[in-house]
Design a protein around this motif. Structure first.
Motif, mmCIF file in Angstrom:
data_model
loop_
_atom_site.group_PDB
_atom_site.id
_atom_site.type_symbol
_atom_site.label_atom_id
_atom_site.label_comp_id
_atom_site.label_asym_id
_atom_site.label_seq_id
_atom_site.Cartn_x
_atom_site.Cartn_y
_atom_site.Cartn_z
ATOM 1 N N ALA A 34 0.850 -1.197 0.000
ATOM 2 C CA ALA A 34 0.000 0.000 0.000
ATOM 3 C C ALA A 34 0.880 1.240 0.000
ATOM 4 N N LEU A 35 0.487 2.236 -0.784
ATOM 5 C CA LEU A 35 1.260 3.471 -0.873
ATOM 6 C C LEU A 35 1.079 4.366 0.349
ATOM 7 N N TYR A 36 -0.114 4.369 0.910
ATOM 8 C CA TYR A 36 -0.430 5.267 2.019
ATOM 9 C C TYR A 36 -1.223 4.551 3.098
ATOM 10 N N GLU A 37 -1.334 5.228 4.215
ATOM 11 C CA GLU A 37 -2.224 4.790 5.275
ATOM 12 C C GLU A 37 -3.552 5.530 5.057
ATOM 13 N N TYR A 38 -4.650 4.796 5.080
ATOM 14 C CA TYR A 38 -5.973 5.396 4.904
ATOM 15 C C TYR A 38 -6.674 5.415 6.257
ATOM 16 N N GLU A 89 0.852 8.764 -8.501
ATOM 17 C CA GLU A 89 1.433 8.140 -7.304
ATOM 18 C C GLU A 89 1.822 6.685 -7.568
ATOM 19 N N PHE A 90 0.954 5.945 -8.238
ATOM 20 C CA PHE A 90 1.284 4.557 -8.585
ATOM 21 C C PHE A 90 2.455 4.523 -9.563
ATOM 22 N N ALA A 91 2.436 5.401 -10.570
ATOM 23 C CA ALA A 91 3.523 5.431 -11.555
ATOM 24 C C ALA A 91 4.853 5.748 -10.874
ATOM 25 N N ARG A 92 4.829 6.658 -9.930
ATOM 26 C CA ARG A 92 6.058 6.997 -9.195
ATOM 27 C C ARG A 92 6.560 5.791 -8.405
ATOM 28 N N ALA A 93 5.642 5.056 -7.778
ATOM 29 C CA ALA A 93 6.024 3.881 -6.999
ATOM 30 C C ALA A 93 6.566 2.766 -7.897
ATOM 31 N N ARG A 145 -0.511 4.767 -19.545
ATOM 32 C CA ARG A 145 0.201 5.767 -20.358
ATOM 33 C C ARG A 145 1.505 6.167 -19.688
ATOM 34 N N LEU A 146 1.467 6.331 -18.365
ATOM 35 C CA LEU A 146 2.658 6.769 -17.624
ATOM 36 C C LEU A 146 3.706 5.672 -17.447
ATOM 37 N N THR A 147 3.284 4.423 -17.427
ATOM 38 C CA THR A 147 4.211 3.324 -17.107
ATOM 39 C C THR A 147 4.565 2.426 -18.282
ATOM 40 N N GLY A 148 3.800 2.487 -19.371
ATOM 41 C CA GLY A 148 4.043 1.597 -20.496
ATOM 42 C C GLY A 148 3.394 0.233 -20.344
ATOM 43 N N ALA A 149 2.611 0.035 -19.278
ATOM 44 C CA ALA A 149 1.889 -1.220 -19.077
ATOM 45 C C ALA A 149 0.701 -1.280 -20.035
#
Length: 178
Positions: A5-9, A46-50, A85-89
């Motif tokens: 998980a990227l963050y705490e919700y 945020e996902f693309a950065r991770a 688009r951001l990741t090439g997936a």
């Protein structure tokens, strides 16, 4: 398989106990769940950065279905397209079809996805057979919905590499303070 998980919700009922930063992130996650454009773009970035260090050119991104078709499209279509688009997936959005509806687990506490996924979600088995897949969802609470969906993807022949979540629910006890 890795789940991250990227963050705490922080659920709304506990927001008063959260730090300003936690409140801000939790509100953005709620905006994303509501399908607001600005938060879809934020979540995709945020996902693309991770995932920046990961080669995703041969990976299909699949989002865990929302409770209704309308919610699924509103939340995931724009996000999935932008993330790919951001990741090439490869965007797998159109290969998962939601028909009917289920109860919203975070509201009812009834994790119905575990018992009726085949009744309201259609997975394109022919497409996913032998494909590497990255599963994405908004909030991880118990892990039951993601485990069920991942099992369904694996039954369809997909090689699920990882599951990523925008937030992991933080539950507070009476003694917890911020």
């Amino acid at each position: 398989m890795m789940k991250f998980a990227l963050y705490e919700y922080i659920p709304q009922r506990f927001l008063s106990r959260a730090t300003f930063e936690q409140q801000d992130v939790s509100r953005m996650i709620i905006g994303f769940k509501d399908g607001r454009n600005v938060y879809s773009r934020w979540a995709a970035r945020e996902f693309a950065r991770a995932l920046a260090a990961v080669d995703l050119k041969d990976v299909v991104v699949v989002c865990i279905p929302a409770s209704t078709r309308a919610a699924h499209v509103r939340r995931w279509k724009r996000f999935s397209s932008e993330l790919c688009r951001l990741t090439g997936a490869t965007d797998g959005f159109d290969r998962i079809q939601v028909s009917g509806s289920r109860k919203r687990a975070h509201v009812t506490g009834d994790y119905e996805l575990a018992t009726n996924i085949k009744h309201y979600v259609h997975i394109d088995n022919d497409y996913f057979r032998g494909k590497s897949v990255l599963v994405i969802d908004d909030i991880y609470t118990t892990g039951q919905s993601s485990a069920t969906f991942i099992s369904a993807m694996q039954a369809a022949g997909a090689d699920v590499l990882m599951a990523l979540f925008l937030g992991r629910t933080k539950l507070f006890r009476k003694a917890d303070k911020y």
